[in-house]
Design a protein around this motif. Sequence first.
Motif, PDB file in Angstrom:
ATOM      1  N   ASP A 256     -22.548  14.428  -6.601  1.00  0.00           N
ATOM      2  CA  ASP A 256     -21.442  15.350  -6.472  1.00  0.00           C
ATOM      3  C   ASP A 256     -21.107  15.482  -4.985  1.00  0.00           C
ATOM      4  O   ASP A 256     -21.997  15.337  -4.149  1.00  0.00           O
TER       5      ASP A 256
ATOM      6  N   ASN B 131     -15.395  11.504  -5.586  1.00  0.00           N
ATOM      7  CA  ASN B 131     -15.883  12.076  -6.834  1.00  0.00           C
ATOM      8  C   ASN B 131     -15.517  13.547  -6.865  1.00  0.00           C
ATOM      9  O   ASN B 131     -15.718  14.262  -5.900  1.00  0.00           O
TER      10      ASN B 131
ATOM     11  N   GLY C 245     -16.697  16.014  -8.888  1.00  0.00           N
ATOM     12  CA  GLY C 245     -17.924  16.787  -8.812  1.00  0.00           C
ATOM     13  C   GLY C 245     -18.095  17.958  -9.773  1.00  0.00           C
ATOM     14  O   GLY C 245     -17.163  18.433 -10.394  1.00  0.00           O
ATOM     15  N   LEU C 246     -19.352  18.391  -9.869  1.00  0.00           N
ATOM     16  CA  LEU C 246     -19.754  19.465 -10.767  1.00  0.00           C
ATOM     17  C   LEU C 246     -19.859  20.804 -10.066  1.00  0.00           C
ATOM     18  O   LEU C 246     -19.780  21.849 -10.682  1.00  0.00           O
ATOM     19  N   HIS C 247     -20.101  20.741  -8.760  1.00  0.00           N
ATOM     20  CA  HIS C 247     -20.417  21.953  -8.012  1.00  0.00           C
ATOM     21  C   HIS C 247     -19.238  22.906  -8.031  1.00  0.00           C
ATOM     22  O   HIS C 247     -18.098  22.485  -7.928  1.00  0.00           O
TER      23      HIS C 247
ATOM     24  N   TRP D  95     -26.751  21.902 -15.114  1.00  0.00           N
ATOM     25  CA  TRP D  95     -25.957  20.695 -15.326  1.00  0.00           C
ATOM     26  C   TRP D  95     -26.712  19.664 -16.153  1.00  0.00           C
ATOM     27  O   TRP D  95     -26.172  18.610 -16.475  1.00  0.00           O
TER      28      TRP D  95
END
Lengths: 56, 218, 242
Positions: free
Chosen positions: C124, C179, C181-183, C117
């Motif tokens: 996240d 949020n 998030g990226l996960h 990332w």
Amino acid sequence: MMPDLGKYAVPVLGSYGATLAILAVLIGVSVWRHARVKRALTEAEARRARAENGGK
Amino acid sequence: MIALLVRDLRLAIRAGGGFGLGLAFFLLVAVLVPLGVGPEGGLLAKIAPGILWVGALLACLLSLDRIFALDFEDGSLDLLATAPIPLEGVVAIKALAHWLVTGLPLTLAAPLLGVLLNLPLTGHGWLVLSLFLGTPALSVIGAFGAALTVGLKRGGLLLSLLVLPLYVPTLIFGAEVVKRGAAGLSVEAPLLLMSAITLGSAAALPFAAAAALRINLR
Amino acid sequence: MSIWEYANPKKFSETAARILPVVAPLSALTLLVGLIWGFFFTPDDYKQGATVKIIYLHVPSAMMAINAWGMMLVTSLVWLIRRHHVSALAARAAAPIGLAFTLIALVTGALWGQPMWGTWWAWDPRLTSFLILALFYLGYIALWQAVENPDTAADLTSVLCIVGSVFALLSRYAVNFWNQGLHQGASLSLDKEENVSDVFWLPLLVCIAGFILLFVSLVLLRTVTEIRLRRLAVIEARERVE
């Protein structure tokens, strides 16, 4: 034998290293405390047995 | 129960210091943050909701240990525990008294500090509303934490460690309401969720707190 | 024969002493096999490259971090309802293990996040929830340490564990809301579609089994330590009286 980790060697090895370190500390502390308490308890029980035999 | 409420309020006002400090602390946070991050209006307006909520939360935290500590020391908590009113009720009243002397003044003072932090005007109404609906949850959760740590000598720091994680949902939803309100977005979802947390904790936590008190008084 | 027989500290200790010499080496073996298989004999992912090897540490430790809290919740309830001391002591013994697993999940996650990332840490939802989980573990352990009377400590921590579970769940949903998030989603959902492919899946299963066995052996070992510590305290108290 060593796999080619390419540019990701640092994060991969770091992860394995950090995990093994944390686990080693956790296991080490658990085992050490276990042994210490076991010793102390054996001593205390022996002391107690002596005191009871002496008292009688 | 009303007599107990009046007594607690009177004691809080007479003791002064402890509870007034919370308000002063809130003011200081709002003054210190711009000094730290710089006087840029746009940046301040952006972080104002979060700062105000965190400030209110910390100010609330300051006076938590006084909810039960004084009564525990002079033994009146033992009397209250054996009194004919249920201990759950005592906890609820004490949390209410705590809110009246910390949460409510913080709510009323918040718009003033909002001006200091360049919070957009549209946000002020939501700020007051969210604090008004959210700070009771802080007091009730705090009363639970105070009940857990009441018998301990150095309970203050432990109390913060126990209570702060419990404050997370309230903080997130509360700050979200203000953030969205200030940006002119719909605030319905976070506002409803936050109110649900307040109502839920007000309904359930007095029982947990009373259980903890009974354990500590055993 | 009922499970409650093991609530007797003596019986529990004896059984643990019998099981441990089996479970502990087994967990070491499983972990060794799983990690070596994962580290040396799996291909790189076509997108993530070699970093995919971190999965063998990250996923099992994250799973066990949550399961440890679940186990503490169950044993806390058992203590509050049936007053078995072993149960309370098992919860106490499990907390530091859970904290260690949470730390492993956070550290490996940060090391994995950096190349993938471009950042060590992102706020996240999953990462944030784990940070909050670590705080819950810390508070729980601190409360155990702070209260002197063992029964009072067991009661208070049990109440905290139950209330904490509710708020931990609430926080999980709150950060989700806060949020996106990226996960990535769950790696191990039951519908096969979004699962990781078999090459990674089998060694991962072995690693998960290894972590579970490791958790079981550590809990047994630490619970026996706590039981002995309690017994030691009783003997010492009696000696002071005499």
